[in-house]
Design a protein around this motif. Sequence first.
Motif, PDB file in Angstrom:
ATOM      1  N   ALA A   1       0.754  -1.238   0.096  1.00 20.78           N
ATOM      2  CA  ALA A   1       0.017   0.014  -0.003  1.00 20.78           C
ATOM      3  C   ALA A   1       1.003   1.299   0.111  1.00 20.78           C
ATOM      4  O   ALA A   1       1.900   1.195   0.664  1.00 20.78           O
TER       5      ALA A   1
ATOM      6  N   ASP B   1      -5.246   1.564  -3.985  1.00 17.46           N
ATOM      7  CA  ASP B   1      -5.564   1.254  -2.490  1.00 17.46           C
ATOM      8  C   ASP B   1      -6.726   1.299  -2.124  1.00 17.46           C
ATOM      9  O   ASP B   1      -7.381   0.476  -1.615  1.00 17.46           O
TER      10      ASP B   1
ATOM     11  N   PRO C   1      -6.282   7.627   0.310  1.00 20.59           N
ATOM     12  CA  PRO C   1      -5.256   6.522  -0.405  1.00 20.59           C
ATOM     13  C   PRO C   1      -5.568   6.769  -1.921  1.00 20.59           C
ATOM     14  O   PRO C   1      -6.351   7.651  -2.425  1.00 20.59           O
TER      15      PRO C   1
END
Length: 518
Positions: free
Chosen positions: A95, A121, A117
Amino acid sequence: MQLKDQWNNIDWKKVEKHVNRLQTRIAKAVREGKWNLVKRLQYLLSQSHYAKLLAVKKVNQNQGKRTAGVDGETWSSPEAKMKAALGLTDKKYNAKPLKRVFIEKPGKKKKRPLGIPTMYDRSMQSLYAMALEPIAETTGDRTSFGFRKFRSTHDASSHAFLYICKKTSPVWILEGDIKGCFDNISHQWLLENILMDKSILRQFLKAGYVFESQLFPTDAGTPQGGIISPILANMTLDGIQKMLVDKYKTKNGKINREVSDKHKVHFVRYADDFIVTANTEEIAKEIKELIKDFLKERGLELSEEKTLITNIDNGFDFLGWNFRKYNGKLLVKPSKKSIDKVTENISDTIKRGKAWKQEDLIKTLNPIIIGWSNYHRSAVSSKIFCKLDSRIWGMLWHWAKRRHPEKSRQWIADKYWHSVGKRNWVFSDGTNQLKFLSDTKIVRHIRLKLDMNPHLDKEYFDLRKSKLQVKKPTSITEKVIGIAEKMTVVAKKTLDKVKNICKPETVTMTNNCCPNKG
């Protein structure tokens, strides 16, 4: 076939049906305690092509679809969406850090952090959230209502009302608020207790964040802005209700009516806000300490300034409503804070629109008025709606006077206010008119059955959804139209019945009933 055509030709009903079927199987396995089967089904869902397609679609449907993460990418074209779905995998998944921004808290100077994000992600979080949600729904507290499928603030309010409305109901209320809930949840607790792929969960939790071109680690909490964060937060707080039931409602391992009536403890939670009822102030204080210990294990603590113990005769605020007994009768009204907030919002909008056309001002104000009145339509709101209508009229009169300081009151009234039906003061430009809060019909909310699971009791939730979506008339004009439509339907049905009765079934019947002249 090109990627664009592949995306555009997806049968989304088939996709959703496949994912829903897997989620139903997970929920059934959880209910039956078959945890090895749960893990296998979770893996099956997270590897499913259909689930990956749906994860990418969900990410591109929410409000943040145009907001990029640290990589600057957004998926706006069908090609990009299809390519993303085909490339979604847990193999060697790393991530990327979240982009940290700060957004204003309504009515406060203090800003709260929001982590954004990347699109990839977000899609991974959406995919694993689909596999985790059936577990959260099946194992969650019965009276937890925030961030849950087909549950709302109105459901929380209706159950809070149920627990304190009677003369024999508990009179002490513990109002609880968890300090920085999303920011402080223990990563260790999550990794030990959340049933999902630990390596993927660790990536979500330990991604870090970038602020002003600097990388910072995340040692605790789930990022506010992450798709899976609300589910993780809910699962962290689940268990408070069971703890209270075991302590204050059971005897020899079974729920005992006598013990329950003695303590009168009930729990209602919406996200990180909750209330607990108690028969005495001492019990309420004891519950507060129990919840403190429960939260401490998870890295959380109560906000001392917002956690209060209140008598129902003095009232308390919960989810924008004020709950208070007047001479023994419980009334739920819009809270003063909520009224002040919407008044300020409308006032700021009118000030911002000093030079706007009347049409633009009406179109901007109407969604605010409709949204607030619909939210509070299930409470005791009629007098407050009328009061706010009066306030709005005063603001608009000031707005109109400022635009035409040299004109008379009569001229201003004739230009901006018109007669519609029996009303003489309707703020209108002839085509568009401002909504009245007082036209909103008070409609009591349909109480939710707490034992129902959205993945196992679809028929119940479909029926309930259709009942809740029945639009109630909110103005005199809409009421008239509604009555006219009903009368038209009744007239049509009556005419169809008459036609069926008079319809000739045979030539003989026709001749006997209606013989030819001659």
